[in-house]
Design a protein around this motif. Sequence first.
Motif, PDB file in Angstrom:
ATOM      1  N   ILE A  56       0.853  -1.176   0.000  1.00 51.29           N
ATOM      2  CA  ILE A  56       0.000   0.000   0.000  1.00 51.29           C
ATOM      3  C   ILE A  56       0.887   1.223   0.000  1.00 51.29           C
ATOM      4  CG2 ILE A  56      -1.676   1.331   1.322  1.00 51.29           C
ATOM      5  CD1 ILE A  56      -2.843  -1.282   2.299  1.00 51.29           C
ATOM      6  N   VAL A  57       0.599   2.146  -0.880  1.00 53.76           N
ATOM      7  CA  VAL A  57       1.382   3.362  -0.961  1.00 53.76           C
ATOM      8  C   VAL A  57       0.612   4.493  -0.319  1.00 53.76           C
ATOM      9  CG1 VAL A  57       2.536   4.978  -2.507  1.00 53.76           C
ATOM     10  CG2 VAL A  57       2.396   2.573  -3.110  1.00 53.76           C
ATOM     11  N   SER A  58       1.191   5.141   0.682  1.00 47.34           N
ATOM     12  CA  SER A  58       0.552   6.273   1.327  1.00 47.34           C
ATOM     13  C   SER A  58       0.495   7.440   0.365  1.00 47.34           C
ATOM     14  CB  SER A  58       1.340   6.675   2.583  1.00 47.34           C
ATOM     15  OG  SER A  58       0.938   7.957   3.011  1.00 47.34           O
ATOM     16  N   GLU A  61       2.761  10.585   2.004  1.00 45.59           N
ATOM     17  CA  GLU A  61       4.202  10.479   2.172  1.00 45.59           C
ATOM     18  C   GLU A  61       4.851   9.533   1.173  1.00 45.59           C
ATOM     19  OE1 GLU A  61       4.968   9.397   6.178  1.00 45.59           O
ATOM     20  OE2 GLU A  61       3.990  11.135   7.039  1.00 45.59           O
ATOM     21  N   GLN A  62       4.037   8.899   0.325  1.00 45.82           N
ATOM     22  CA  GLN A  62       4.543   7.954  -0.665  1.00 45.82           C
ATOM     23  C   GLN A  62       5.409   6.874  -0.027  1.00 45.82           C
ATOM     24  OE1 GLN A  62       3.677   7.867  -4.034  1.00 45.82           O
ATOM     25  NE2 GLN A  62       2.137   9.223  -3.204  1.00 45.82           N
ATOM     26  N   GLN A  63       5.028   6.445   1.172  1.00 44.26           N
ATOM     27  CA  GLN A  63       5.749   5.364   1.836  1.00 44.26           C
ATOM     28  C   GLN A  63       5.184   4.033   1.373  1.00 44.26           C
ATOM     29  OE1 GLN A  63       5.212   6.236   5.964  1.00 44.26           O
ATOM     30  NE2 GLN A  63       6.960   7.601   6.054  1.00 44.26           N
ATOM     31  N   VAL A  64       6.004   3.018   1.408  1.00 46.03           N
ATOM     32  CA  VAL A  64       5.595   1.702   0.947  1.00 46.03           C
ATOM     33  C   VAL A  64       5.409   0.786   2.149  1.00 46.03           C
ATOM     34  CG1 VAL A  64       6.194  -0.285  -0.467  1.00 46.03           C
ATOM     35  CG2 VAL A  64       6.829   2.014  -1.218  1.00 46.03           C
ATOM     36  N   PHE A  65       4.251   0.133   2.217  1.00 46.72           N
ATOM     37  CA  PHE A  65       3.963  -0.769   3.313  1.00 46.72           C
ATOM     38  C   PHE A  65       3.690  -2.160   2.749  1.00 46.72           C
ATOM     39  CE2 PHE A  65       2.650   3.463   4.517  1.00 46.72           C
ATOM     40  CZ  PHE A  65       3.220   3.614   5.771  1.00 46.72           C
ATOM     41  N   TYR A  66       4.102  -3.166   3.460  1.00 43.67           N
ATOM     42  CA  TYR A  66       3.880  -4.542   3.048  1.00 43.67           C
ATOM     43  C   TYR A  66       2.682  -5.094   3.807  1.00 43.67           C
ATOM     44  CZ  TYR A  66       8.598  -4.114   1.207  1.00 43.67           C
ATOM     45  OH  TYR A  66       9.702  -3.701   0.517  1.00 43.67           O
ATOM     46  N   GLU A  67       1.825  -5.811   3.091  1.00 45.72           N
ATOM     47  CA  GLU A  67       0.646  -6.369   3.745  1.00 45.72           C
ATOM     48  C   GLU A  67       0.290  -7.695   3.106  1.00 45.72           C
ATOM     49  OE1 GLU A  67      -3.903  -5.020   3.926  1.00 45.72           O
ATOM     50  OE2 GLU A  67      -2.514  -3.680   4.926  1.00 45.72           O
ATOM     51  N   ALA A  68       0.005  -8.696   3.959  1.00 45.41           N
ATOM     52  CA  ALA A  68      -0.396 -10.011   3.459  1.00 45.41           C
ATOM     53  C   ALA A  68      -1.793  -9.926   2.863  1.00 45.41           C
ATOM     54  CB  ALA A  68      -0.363 -11.019   4.605  1.00 45.41           C
ATOM     55  N   PRO A  69      -2.164 -10.879   2.018  1.00 49.28           N
ATOM     56  CA  PRO A  69      -3.518 -10.882   1.465  1.00 49.28           C
ATOM     57  C   PRO A  69      -4.556 -10.868   2.585  1.00 49.28           C
ATOM     58  CG  PRO A  69      -2.151 -12.528   0.398  1.00 49.28           C
ATOM     59  CD  PRO A  69      -1.355 -12.003   1.548  1.00 49.28           C
ATOM     60  N   CYS A  70      -5.631 -10.165   2.365  1.00 50.27           N
ATOM     61  CA  CYS A  70      -6.610  -9.999   3.436  1.00 50.27           C
ATOM     62  C   CYS A  70      -8.011 -10.333   2.948  1.00 50.27           C
ATOM     63  CB  CYS A  70      -6.581  -8.555   3.950  1.00 50.27           C
ATOM     64  SG  CYS A  70      -7.719  -8.270   5.322  1.00 50.27           S
ATOM     65  N   MET A 417      -8.506  -0.264  -4.546  1.00 49.74           N
ATOM     66  CA  MET A 417      -7.944   0.683  -5.510  1.00 49.74           C
ATOM     67  C   MET A 417      -6.469   0.951  -5.235  1.00 49.74           C
ATOM     68  SD  MET A 417     -11.238   3.241  -5.696  1.00 49.74           S
ATOM     69  CE  MET A 417     -10.343   4.556  -6.534  1.00 49.74           C
ATOM     70  N   LYS A 418      -6.077   0.987  -3.975  1.00 50.48           N
ATOM     71  CA  LYS A 418      -4.660   1.151  -3.628  1.00 50.48           C
ATOM     72  C   LYS A 418      -3.844  -0.023  -4.160  1.00 50.48           C
ATOM     73  CE  LYS A 418      -5.104   3.683   0.775  1.00 50.48           C
ATOM     74  NZ  LYS A 418      -4.913   3.540   2.240  1.00 50.48           N
ATOM     75  N   ARG A 419      -4.388  -1.221  -3.950  1.00 51.26           N
ATOM     76  CA  ARG A 419      -3.662  -2.419  -4.409  1.00 51.26           C
ATOM     77  C   ARG A 419      -3.535  -2.423  -5.927  1.00 51.26           C
ATOM     78  NH1 ARG A 419      -6.150  -7.096  -5.414  1.00 51.26           N
ATOM     79  NH2 ARG A 419      -7.813  -6.699  -3.908  1.00 51.26           N
ATOM     80  N   TRP A 420      -4.598  -2.038  -6.619  1.00 55.84           N
ATOM     81  CA  TRP A 420      -4.546  -1.967  -8.071  1.00 55.84           C
ATOM     82  C   TRP A 420      -3.515  -0.943  -8.535  1.00 55.84           C
ATOM     83  CZ3 TRP A 420     -10.467  -2.102  -9.524  1.00 55.84           C
ATOM     84  CH2 TRP A 420     -10.893  -3.432  -9.515  1.00 55.84           C
ATOM     85  N   GLU A 421      -3.426   0.173  -7.804  1.00 52.52           N
ATOM     86  CA  GLU A 421      -2.437   1.181  -8.186  1.00 52.52           C
ATOM     87  C   GLU A 421      -1.018   0.612  -8.096  1.00 52.52           C
ATOM     88  OE1 GLU A 421      -1.231   5.746  -6.944  1.00 52.52           O
ATOM     89  OE2 GLU A 421      -1.570   4.250  -5.379  1.00 52.52           O
ATOM     90  N   VAL A 422      -0.758  -0.133  -7.045  1.00 53.92           N
ATOM     91  CA  VAL A 422       0.558  -0.726  -6.867  1.00 53.92           C
ATOM     92  C   VAL A 422       0.842  -1.750  -7.956  1.00 53.92           C
ATOM     93  CG1 VAL A 422       1.964  -2.180  -5.356  1.00 53.92           C
ATOM     94  CG2 VAL A 422       0.666  -0.280  -4.408  1.00 53.92           C
TER      95      VAL A 422
END
Length: 428
Positions: A56-58, A61-70, A417-422
């Motif tokens: 997920i990209v904030s 701040e354009q920070q990158v976060f890792y997240e398992a499938p939910c 939508m965040k995931r699609w953007e990534v």
Amino acid sequence: MGTTNPFKSQPLFFTKKLITWALYALLPLTLLHFYFYPLPLKQSLTDQIPENKPIIVSSQEQQVFYEAPCDYNDGKWVRDESGPLYNGTSCTTIKEGQNCISHGRPDIDYLYWRWEPKQCGLPRFDPTAFLRLLKNKHLAFIGDSMARNQLESLLCLLSTVSTPDLVYRNGDDNKFRRWYIPSHNTNVSIYWSPFLVKGIEKSNTGVNYNRLYLDSVDDRWASDMGQMDIIVFSIGHWFLHPAVYFENDSVLGCHYCPELNHTEIGFYDVFRKAFNTTLETVISSRRGTNSNAIDVIVTTFSPSHFEGEWDKAGACPKKEPFMEGEKELQPMDAEMRKIEIEVVEAAMKKGNQFPGLRFEALDVTILSWMRPDAHPGPYMHPFPFANGIPERVQNDCVHWCLPGPTDIWNAILLEVMKRWEVQSWKQG
């Protein structure tokens, strides 16, 4: 005698100075290395991300976060004293029937719950992030009044940072509307189409059953599909009404039509056929060389919570959400959800061969089922008990108060939508 450590007998400050000098010596060497051999930042980030762990990209701040499938549908409702982003006074686009606070609902506890998935966190809806992802795009909600319920929730959420302007309206009860958000050159629309396929709705003065034509979609939304970037389909409750079904210019059967000489076939298979026709039409639209990219969301079936008679006080009397495992999802609700999940999965497989086409199920059935407390009930009308409790009072135990659970639907939509953007970022 043995070998002695030459630094053992030195004062501690000498050892610290030696380490500091070494660091100062390494720093310029490190900088020179990266000057001549810079890291490919985008590749280095994305290559570290497992395929089944979206990031997920904030937006700020354009920070990158890792997240398992939910699985956002697997979780529980927890108290949240922060409350909603808007209320029935601050948002002017709430349909009267869902404006529960303004209509005098005395209890407000239903406003202070948030959905907590088991597998991940679900951030509070960020209207700024949503608008950034919608910049220069057209988002269309297509379906019945549940699509409208979700749309109006979204408009209220977005209006906390940028006011949508109503630029088009048409049809009875303004069933076709479009809003424009100048700050992001964004359009958000609603298309009334309770079957998605072609249909003639029952009327109070004519026949008391719907007529559905299952092999072709409703032109009222399909003719504008080339102008849409994101589509949210949401239907279901109109399929429960009496209807006659047509396919290939002949009667396929009917649902609850004892006065007609047609075969009773129920509505499950018809519901599936309508969705298959719809999603296949979207896929077919991508076969042209100049076709636009489309992201397709299917919001799964939203259960009702009637108890007893619909026109008596207390038709949906609950004041708190169901706790986990308290009450199982009803079989009909579960079957409608299952059909939608399956048709979306099938569309995903077909759509994979067309770049710019994505499908996703916004699975909200169970989390919505657990909110029997959040329907308008008798407060679909203003102050229904101002003159005492009437013998008969109309109740709405289908739609949702605003603010309410549909705000969570849109929070999950934002995460999709965040995931699609990534994913687009990685592929680019």
